[in-house]
Design an enzyme around this catalytic site. Structure first.
Site, mmCIF file in Angstrom:
data_model
loop_
_atom_site.group_PDB
_atom_site.id
_atom_site.type_symbol
_atom_site.label_atom_id
_atom_site.label_comp_id
_atom_site.label_asym_id
_atom_site.label_seq_id
_atom_site.Cartn_x
_atom_site.Cartn_y
_atom_site.Cartn_z
ATOM 1 N N ASP A 1 -3.150 1.985 7.255
ATOM 2 C CA ASP A 1 -2.424 2.174 5.991
ATOM 3 C C ASP A 1 -0.963 2.390 6.341
ATOM 4 O O ASP A 1 -0.582 3.449 6.832
ATOM 5 C CB ASP A 1 -3.011 3.405 5.275
ATOM 6 C CG ASP A 1 -2.086 3.957 4.199
ATOM 7 O OD1 ASP A 1 -1.273 3.191 3.647
ATOM 8 O OD2 ASP A 1 -2.179 5.171 3.915
ATOM 9 N N ASP B 1 -0.956 -0.579 -1.376
ATOM 10 C CA ASP B 1 -1.504 0.790 -1.363
ATOM 11 C C ASP B 1 -2.054 1.179 -2.731
ATOM 12 O O ASP B 1 -3.033 1.906 -2.843
ATOM 13 C CB ASP B 1 -0.441 1.802 -0.882
ATOM 14 C CG ASP B 1 0.884 1.722 -1.651
ATOM 15 O OD1 ASP B 1 1.182 0.694 -2.287
ATOM 16 O OD2 ASP B 1 1.641 2.722 -1.601
HETATM 17 C C1 LIG Z 1 5.734 1.845 -4.864
HETATM 18 C C2 LIG Z 1 5.390 1.797 -3.390
HETATM 19 C C3 LIG Z 1 6.679 1.867 -2.552
HETATM 20 C C4 LIG Z 1 4.537 3.043 -3.091
HETATM 21 O O1 LIG Z 1 4.142 3.069 -1.770
HETATM 22 C C5 LIG Z 1 4.561 0.539 -3.051
HETATM 23 O O2 LIG Z 1 3.375 0.544 -3.757
HETATM 24 C C6 LIG Z 1 5.314 -0.741 -3.351
HETATM 25 O O3 LIG Z 1 6.153 -1.152 -2.585
HETATM 26 N N1 LIG Z 1 4.981 -1.383 -4.508
HETATM 27 C C7 LIG Z 1 5.533 -2.645 -4.924
HETATM 28 C C8 LIG Z 1 5.816 -2.682 -6.388
HETATM 29 C C9 LIG Z 1 4.629 -2.377 -7.303
HETATM 30 O O4 LIG Z 1 3.659 -1.746 -6.897
HETATM 31 O O5 LIG Z 1 4.680 -2.799 -8.471
HETATM 32 K K LIG Z 2 0.402 6.857 1.450
#
Ligand SMILES: CC(C)(CO)[C@@H](O)C(=O)NCCC(=O)O
Ligand SMILES: [K+]
Ligand SMILES: Nc1ncnc2c1ncn2[C@@H]1O[C@H](COP(=O)(O)OP(=O)(O)OP(=O)(O)O)[C@@H](O)[C@H]1O
Length: 257
Positions: A6, A109
């Site tokens: 992760d 994640d």
């Molecule tokens: C929001 C984070 C930085 C949390 O780890 C990650 O899930 C991420 O880069 N997300 C991309 C954009 C989204 O989840 O809509």
């Molecule tokens: K995390």
């Protein structure tokens, strides 16, 4: 054995599943310069230190930092002779497809947390994860990720205060004695601690108001227990939710490919 990786924007966690339980969990900072060989030196040293003989046959990766995936792939190939499953890539199946605006790249994640939480609790959930960002993932009745909220992370906010205000020191998050701080550090700790409790509470209430059914709230991430000490924010706290989600997605891919 299965190695689950992760990779967040701040920390990367490796955990080894022996078929029954996670036998070891190792944490390192996320650095995209780290090579496959460097990962192996670190990993094998700590396994030996823990007296573990592991035979890794499978690797699954969730990474919010796209550029670290290349070296993790080389690591899996060179040292374990396996092609990793990478969450978010087209060849990685998900138990349920996210329902979001076209073109949105949902953080892997968040997909992993959603899959892990749905497997344990069923649907109609809010998963709150305190990482580099504080994320809220809404998991529908059928287990699909259907959206959520991205707020600044706790340590990210503290660091921004320190960076942008000449007289504000670096401080660690902790539960302050009182709301009214009587020194600079106590004032900052109060702002972060009570501010995030208000943020989590307020956002969850608004999500519930927008959703047409009752929901359960699952807290995860290193700081979840600290914040729940100040108010009843969660129905459950699970520190291994992301690893569990990786396990669920790995199993699903093995059964369906
Ligand atoms: C929001 C984070 C930085 C949390 O780890 C990650 O899930 C991420 O880069 N997300 C991309 C954009 C989204 O989840 O809509
Ligand atoms: K995390
Ligand atoms: N009481 C505490 N005070 C300060 N930090 C804490 C406390 N408890 C846990 N932590 C920190 O929380 C972090 C664990 O967070 P988690 O793995 O959930 O996300 P992260 O590594 O910060 O972010 P990302 O996953 O985005 O890289 C660790 O760095 C740990 O040092």
């Amino acid at each position: 054995m299965l190695l689950c990786i992760d990779c967040g924007n701040t920390n990367t966690v490796f955990s080894v599943w022996d078929g029954e339980s996670f036998v070891v969990t190792l944490r390192t900072s996320t650095e995209h310069q780290r090579t496959a060989d460097q990962y192996f030196v670190w990993f094998s040293t700590l396994l030996r230190h823990n007296g573990l003989e592991t035979d890794i046959t499978d690797v699954i990766i969730s990474s919010t930092v796209p550029r670290v995936v290349f070296n993790l792939r080389v690591f899996a190939d060179r040292y374990f002779g396996t092609r990793p499953i990478v969450v978010g890539r087209p060849d990685c199946l998900l138990p349920t497809q996210p329902r979001v605006d076209g073109g949105t790249q949902v953080g892997p994640d968040r997909l992993v947390n959603s899959a892990g939480a749905y497997d344990r609790h069923g649907g109609d959930l809010i998963v709150v994860d305190f990482g580099t960002a504080t994320t809220f993932d809404v998991v529908a009745e059928d287990g699909a990720y259907v959206g959520g909220v991205i707020a600044p992370g706790v340590n990210t906010s503290l660091e921004a205060l320190h960076q942008n205000a000449a007289a504000l020191p670096h401080v660690d998050v902790t539960r302050p004695q009182a709301v009214i701080g009587t020194n600079t550090v106590a004032c900052m700790q109060s702002g972060i601690f009570w501010g995030y409790i208000g943020l989590v509470r307020g956002i969850c209430e608004r999500i519930k108001g927008e959703y047409d059914k009752s929901m359960r709230i699952i807290g995860t991430g290193g700081l979840a227990p600290l914040f729940s000490s100040g108010d009843v924010l969660f129905d459950t706290i699970e520190d291994d939710l992301t690893m569990h989600g990786l396990l669920v997605i790995h199993r699903y891919n093995k059964e369906n490919t």
